[in-house]
Design an enzyme around this catalytic site. Sequence first.
Site, PDB file in Angstrom:
ATOM      1  N   SER A  13      43.844  45.148  48.501  1.00  0.00           N
ATOM      2  CA  SER A  13      42.847  44.084  48.483  1.00  0.00           C
ATOM      3  C   SER A  13      43.120  43.136  47.327  1.00  0.00           C
ATOM      4  O   SER A  13      43.943  43.411  46.453  1.00  0.00           O
ATOM      5  CB  SER A  13      41.453  44.673  48.330  1.00  0.00           C
ATOM      6  OG  SER A  13      41.279  45.110  47.002  1.00  0.00           O
ATOM      7  N   LYS A  14      42.412  42.032  47.335  1.00  0.00           N
ATOM      8  CA  LYS A  14      42.563  41.038  46.280  1.00  0.00           C
ATOM      9  C   LYS A  14      42.323  41.669  44.904  1.00  0.00           C
ATOM     10  O   LYS A  14      43.018  41.396  43.950  1.00  0.00           O
ATOM     11  CB  LYS A  14      41.571  39.910  46.545  1.00  0.00           C
ATOM     12  CG  LYS A  14      41.441  38.930  45.425  1.00  0.00           C
ATOM     13  CD  LYS A  14      40.634  37.738  45.844  1.00  0.00           C
ATOM     14  CE  LYS A  14      39.901  37.067  44.705  1.00  0.00           C
ATOM     15  NZ  LYS A  14      40.504  37.111  43.403  1.00  0.00           N
ATOM     16  N   ARG A  15      41.332  42.554  44.862  1.00  0.00           N
ATOM     17  CA  ARG A  15      40.999  43.176  43.578  1.00  0.00           C
ATOM     18  C   ARG A  15      42.150  44.018  43.017  1.00  0.00           C
ATOM     19  O   ARG A  15      42.356  44.079  41.817  1.00  0.00           O
ATOM     20  CB  ARG A  15      39.740  44.015  43.713  1.00  0.00           C
ATOM     21  CG  ARG A  15      38.535  43.330  43.075  1.00  0.00           C
ATOM     22  CD  ARG A  15      37.282  44.106  43.325  1.00  0.00           C
ATOM     23  NE  ARG A  15      37.041  44.267  44.750  1.00  0.00           N
ATOM     24  CZ  ARG A  15      36.595  45.368  45.319  1.00  0.00           C
ATOM     25  NH1 ARG A  15      36.349  46.421  44.590  1.00  0.00           N
ATOM     26  NH2 ARG A  15      36.394  45.426  46.627  1.00  0.00           N
ATOM     27  N   GLY A  28      45.293  43.454  43.317  1.00  0.00           N
ATOM     28  CA  GLY A  28      46.261  42.545  42.718  1.00  0.00           C
ATOM     29  C   GLY A  28      45.835  42.174  41.309  1.00  0.00           C
ATOM     30  O   GLY A  28      46.615  42.245  40.363  1.00  0.00           O
TER      31      GLY A  28
END
Length: 509
Positions: free
Chosen positions: A265-267, A269
């Site tokens: 997920s974006k988190r 990264g």
Amino acid sequence: MERRVRVRFAPSPTGPLHMGGVRTALYNYLFAKKNNGDFILRIEDTDQTRFVPGAENYILEALAWCGFQPDEGPQNPGKYAPYKQSERKHLYKQYADQLLEAGLAYYAFDTPEELNEMRDRLKAAKVASPQYNAITRNSMKNSLTLSEDEVKNRLDNGDPYVIRIKIPRNEEVRFHDEIRGWVVVHSSHLDDKVLFKSDGMPTYHLANIVDDHLMEITHVIRGEEWLPSAPLHILLYRYLGWVETMPKLAHLPLILKPDGNGKLSKRDGDRLGFPVFPLQWEDPENGSISSGYREKGYFPEAFVNSLAFLGWNPGTEQELFKLDELVEAFSLERVGKAGAKYDADKTKWYNQQYLRKKSNQELADLLAPIIEKTGWNTNNIDLLAYVDLMKERAVFVEDMLEGSYFFESPTSYDEKTISKKWKDNSAEIVNKLIEVLNNIQDFTTENIEKDFKAFLEKESLGFGAVLPIFRVFITGLGMGPSMFAICSLLGKEESLKRLNVGLEKMHGK
Ligand code: GLU
């Protein structure tokens, strides 16, 4: 007759394209090109509530950066235009009507409160996932339970409504997935999804099926998160009478977090320090920036190559594939079912490989504008020779800036080297080294190396007694590329000057 292969990448413009979305686009592109088919871009923007300004442009730019040029799309429409669902609005209602007439869909008038009530009631009765389905629809406000007159009145009145699919009560829905094989789902697990709303907009499910049909799509290649929707889509094809030309389905495996625990997920990264988006994205709501591979200095070829391997492999040892080589090697048979763990170091490795493959001239062209911004004086340095020296240690073009000492004399010396290596006899050694270098006529890497080694031999000195001080006076650093090459590139005069400055600075210490 064999149908021409046509595949589509169908993103919703609800934000920046995640790496997983780019991989879906890539596999569609590869499959189309491998089969001499068409790669279509369709923007699925039926859900106006999730519209994000800039997202569509972002998608177009990301595909362009990666090199996946759509054969048809909003920017280069073909005969199936338009390619944006909001511009196709007028097309969908007739299919919802067709389903209504055939008794395969129905109007529902339930208010949000009534829907909540139904869910609460079912939850209280310990139903795990309360749904509008073959059972509950019988106690709701819809054209199956209301009289014909009442339904007509409500519609004439302009009451808000939705059109729902009528899922069969007791049936097995089977379909073949090109990656997963046969999938069987019992219809009791499906709900009566909304297909159309009284604002005149279809939902994703109806629009997606209608467009795939009208655009003569032959293969639907998309992420695993759409697998649960596939049985519904199968029923829609059947209900609309389009089974004959139904596209083949292929659901791609997930891209997982580096530790394999769940979807990337974006988190993750942000937490682990790598981008999950191809391009940098600025959130139009709050201005927050999410980093992108492009801005971090990745080559698109490296990014694409590494992405290709997240879920697919060629079955050989070969790891480096340019886009056209991927086209050659690609097949859905070699796409796995299991999730692919993301490995940020591997993506860096790819970048390094592509950097090394570039000619010195290409790298110099990429580096020159970056150097220009630093304001360094490049007049005296042969940039090609410089790049040749620096590229061995670089992962990104910017890493080659490490050699700032070529353009400016060092302003300080690596302290560790000085404290460990500066001895009582060091000044004397450097003085002798200056003499040795001064005597070299043709100041080439080879000549410097030869005479330097002869000097060590004559003085019975080890590398460690001379080289670190030599390096720190010339570059200021404790490590770097070959000193002989560095000196040859700097030239005799500059090298000697720096050694003398070093002696002066260390005088009396
Ligand atoms: N619009 C859907 C998405 O955003 C497309 C899913 C599909 O390919 O059917 O992913």
